[in-house]
Design a protein around this motif. Structure first.
Motif, PDB file in Angstrom:
ATOM      1  N   LYS A   1       8.588  -8.590  -1.313  1.00  0.00           N
ATOM      2  CA  LYS A   1       8.866  -8.215  -2.706  1.00  0.00           C
ATOM      3  C   LYS A   1      10.370  -8.129  -2.968  1.00  0.00           C
ATOM      4  CE  LYS A   1       6.218  -4.791  -1.918  1.00  0.00           C
ATOM      5  NZ  LYS A   1       5.474  -3.540  -1.834  1.00  0.00           N
ATOM      6  N   SER A   2      11.078  -7.496  -2.028  1.00  0.00           N
ATOM      7  CA  SER A   2      12.523  -7.348  -2.219  1.00  0.00           C
ATOM      8  C   SER A   2      13.215  -8.702  -2.179  1.00  0.00           C
ATOM      9  CB  SER A   2      13.128  -6.464  -1.133  1.00  0.00           C
ATOM     10  OG  SER A   2      12.382  -5.306  -0.996  1.00  0.00           O
TER      11      SER A   2
ATOM     12  N   HIS B   1      -0.302 -10.915   2.193  1.00  0.00           N
ATOM     13  CA  HIS B   1       0.563 -10.634   3.336  1.00  0.00           C
ATOM     14  C   HIS B   1       1.541 -11.784   3.521  1.00  0.00           C
ATOM     15  CE1 HIS B   1      -0.990  -6.987   5.098  1.00  0.00           C
ATOM     16  NE2 HIS B   1      -2.209  -7.362   4.714  1.00  0.00           N
TER      17      HIS B   1
ATOM     18  N   GLU C   1      11.147  -0.489  -7.320  1.00  0.00           N
ATOM     19  CA  GLU C   1      10.599   0.823  -6.942  1.00  0.00           C
ATOM     20  C   GLU C   1      11.393   1.950  -7.595  1.00  0.00           C
ATOM     21  OE1 GLU C   1       8.217   1.423  -4.357  1.00  0.00           O
ATOM     22  OE2 GLU C   1       8.096  -0.503  -3.321  1.00  0.00           O
TER      23      GLU C   1
ATOM     24  N   SER D   1       3.402  -3.750   2.263  1.00  0.00           N
ATOM     25  CA  SER D   1       4.811  -3.601   2.588  1.00  0.00           C
ATOM     26  C   SER D   1       5.239  -4.715   3.550  1.00  0.00           C
ATOM     27  CB  SER D   1       5.098  -2.233   3.189  1.00  0.00           C
ATOM     28  OG  SER D   1       4.184  -1.957   4.208  1.00  0.00           O
ATOM     29  N   GLY D   2       6.439  -5.194   3.344  1.00  0.00           N
ATOM     30  CA  GLY D   2       6.942  -6.301   4.145  1.00  0.00           C
ATOM     31  C   GLY D   2       6.478  -7.645   3.647  1.00  0.00           C
TER      32      GLY D   2
ATOM     33  N   HIS E   1       4.826  -0.041  -4.946  1.00  0.00           N
ATOM     34  CA  HIS E   1       3.694  -0.027  -4.032  1.00  0.00           C
ATOM     35  C   HIS E   1       2.637   0.956  -4.547  1.00  0.00           C
ATOM     36  CE1 HIS E   1       6.422   3.134  -2.468  1.00  0.00           C
ATOM     37  NE2 HIS E   1       5.292   3.811  -2.498  1.00  0.00           N
TER      38      HIS E   1
ATOM     39  N   SER F   1      10.224   5.775  -6.852  1.00  0.00           N
ATOM     40  CA  SER F   1       9.666   6.233  -5.575  1.00  0.00           C
ATOM     41  C   SER F   1      10.492   7.329  -4.906  1.00  0.00           C
ATOM     42  CB  SER F   1       9.470   5.057  -4.620  1.00  0.00           C
ATOM     43  OG  SER F   1      10.671   4.370  -4.466  1.00  0.00           O
TER      44      SER F   1
END
Lengths: 260, 243
Positions: free
Chosen positions: B46-47, B202, B152, B42-43, B185, B155
């Protein structure tokens, strides 16, 4: 099971209304008794029966309709113009972020300022009569309408806007297909608040300068120490503003039913 | 045929705190009819990657080539509760001013095929989350995009609905032969739905590894989840994400 639940709910609603009516009658009766037995000075506090007598006289001579008519007209004008201009400016603020940033401090000051302080000047500028009083009514609801509508507009979910943008929606399309329809309930709330605001403006305006209207009756009554007239004015005002509020409520319910 | 191609895409954000390198040289492509999944910590960006592909933000450098239109599907269905299901589905065509009889017929066929036709006059708030997400997909497909970006999309659903809906949506995507980029995810979801899984590192995000998934038994995501090779892929991706 469901039926008995609904029945219970209805019974409760009826009970609330009954208690409300009884409460009102008791208060009016107490007032009347206190006044008749001279616990309170009936010259200063008036009493329900003399208010009712005066009101019947005003109705018989048709005098009352002239006063109600002009005040209602001024209030509706103030309500419509104030709400429409307010919504329009809110749309402009939503449309242009720079404009919103520039206007921000002006709106904050405009909102904090007690608008009734401007009433005398506004009446001098706009002229006496309907024009001046409507202007006062508009001034009271306008700033708050702009601020609250703008805040509602920018609270619409960013991702919903993104969804429309993924279809290449223009700003105008986002406005009319999302921002406005998503805020119908909020706009109705603004109108509800503005009814009260507009009445404040009209009464204050009529206090300052007028020859007709409910505000005029109240002001005139207090100047000649006719408390029956003052109380009658307040009573008529209460009934009419309640009726206006109810009309909006019915419209709101209709819209909500359509949506569910 | 390539439907989407990213060539050396980089993105740096400039903030009060300085430059923030979010995406560091990512290249990949998606062929016609292919589902590609992106997984990453996360972070990882991806967005940001999706925003760049959908042209909502510009890359700092690099190129994005899209053949045709992009359709976007979000975590939430974003159906408008003041419009009926049918009117919700038509909103894309309405905006593009592209509503003709042929397109409407096609939409009606899609709705019938996926068992949604009887609900077209309902309002979204009367339907279940899974059904709403299927309607959101039809809304996206209505404008006939050549590539779907799925951000997502499952989710917000509960576990059981999620598996059922991902199964249905997989079917719809494969039936319609559109390409899709699925950001998730959920490793199992990625393996069961995608033809290839891209694993991101990352931040700043790089392509750590591309895993081709071609030997799972079964045709649907649900069947693939039961495949014996499933856990092999799971362990592999799990390992890469936790390195």
């Amino acid at each position: 099971m469901n039926k008995s639940y609904l029945k219970q709910k209805r019974a409760l609603a009826i009970r609330v209304v009954l208690i409300q009516i009884v409460l009102l009658i008791v208060l009016l009766a107490l007032w009347e008794i206190a006044s008749r037995l001279e616990w309170i000075d009936s010259f200063l506090f008036s009493k329900p029966t003399s208010i009712l007598k005066l009101l019947t006289n005003y109705i018989k001579t048709n005098e009352i309709y002239r006063h109600i008519g002009i005040s209602v007209l001024e209030t509706l004008l103030g309500l419509f113009i104030g709400t429409l201009i307010g919504l329009f400016v809110a749309i402009l603020l939503w449309w242009n972020k720079l404009f919103a940033k520039v206007m921000d401090p002006f709106l904050v000051v405009g909102n904090a300022l007690p608008k009734t302080a401007l009433a005398p000047i506004l009446i001098i500028w706009a002229g006496t009569g309907i024009k001046g009083i409507t202007t006062v009514a508009i001034s009271i609801s306008l700033i708050l309408t702009i601020i609250s509508a703008y805040n509602y507009f920018i609270q619409v979910e960013e991702e919903k806007i993104k969804m429309l943008q993924s279809f290449n929606a223009s700003k105008w399309q986002i406005l009319i297909k999302l921002i406005l329809p998503a805020n119908i309930a909020n706009i109705i709330n603004i109108i509800k608040i503005n009814i009260g605001m507009s009445w404040v403006g009209v009464i204050v305006g009529e206090f300052i300068v007028s020859r007709y209207g409910i505000g005029y009756l109240i002001m005139y009554g207090s100047q000649v120490f006719n408390m029956d007239l003052v109380m009658m004015g307040v009573f008529v005002l209460a009934v009419i503003s309640f009726l206006m509020y109810e009309v909006v409520n019915i419209i709101e319910k209709k819209i909500k039913r359509k949506r569910n | 045929m390539k439907k989407l191609e990213l060539i050396h895409v980089k993105k740096t954000f400039y903030t009060e705190l300085g430059a923030l390198n979010v995406i560091d040289d990512i290249s990949f492509d998606i062929n016609e009819g292919e589902i590609v999944a992106i997984v990453g910590p996360s972070g990882a960006g991806k967005s940001t990657l999706l925003n760049i592909i959908s042209k909502l933000i510009l890359p700092t450098s690099g190129k994005i080539i899209v053949d045709g239109d992009i359709g976007y599907m979000f975590q939430h269905d974003h159906l408008f509760n003041w419009r009926t299901v049918y009117k919700n589905i038509l909103i894309g065509l309405e905006i593009k001013k592209d509503k003709d009889r042929k397109k409407v017929e096609r939409i009606k066929k899609l709705l019938t095929k996926y068992g949604l036709f009887e609900f077209i006059n309902n309002y979204p708030q009367e339907l279940s989350g899974g059904m709403r997400q299927r309607i959101a997909l039809i809304r996206t497909l209505a404008t006939e995009p050549s590539i779907l970006l799925l951000d997502e999309p499952f989710s917000a659903l509960d576990y059981q609905t999620r598996i059922n809906v991902s199964n249905d949506i997989y079917q719809i995507i494969k039936d319609q032969n559109v390409s899709a980029l699925l950001v998730t995810h959920d490793i199992s979801e990625a393996i069961s739905m995608a033809d290839r899984v891209l694993v991101l590192s990352h931040r700043p995000a790089k392509l750590k590894e591309v895993i081709v998934i071609n030997d799972l038994e079964g045709k649907t995501p649900l069947e693939k989840r039961k495949s014996t090779k499933f856990s092999y892929y799971f362990d592999k991706i799990w390992g890469l994400l936790n390195e």
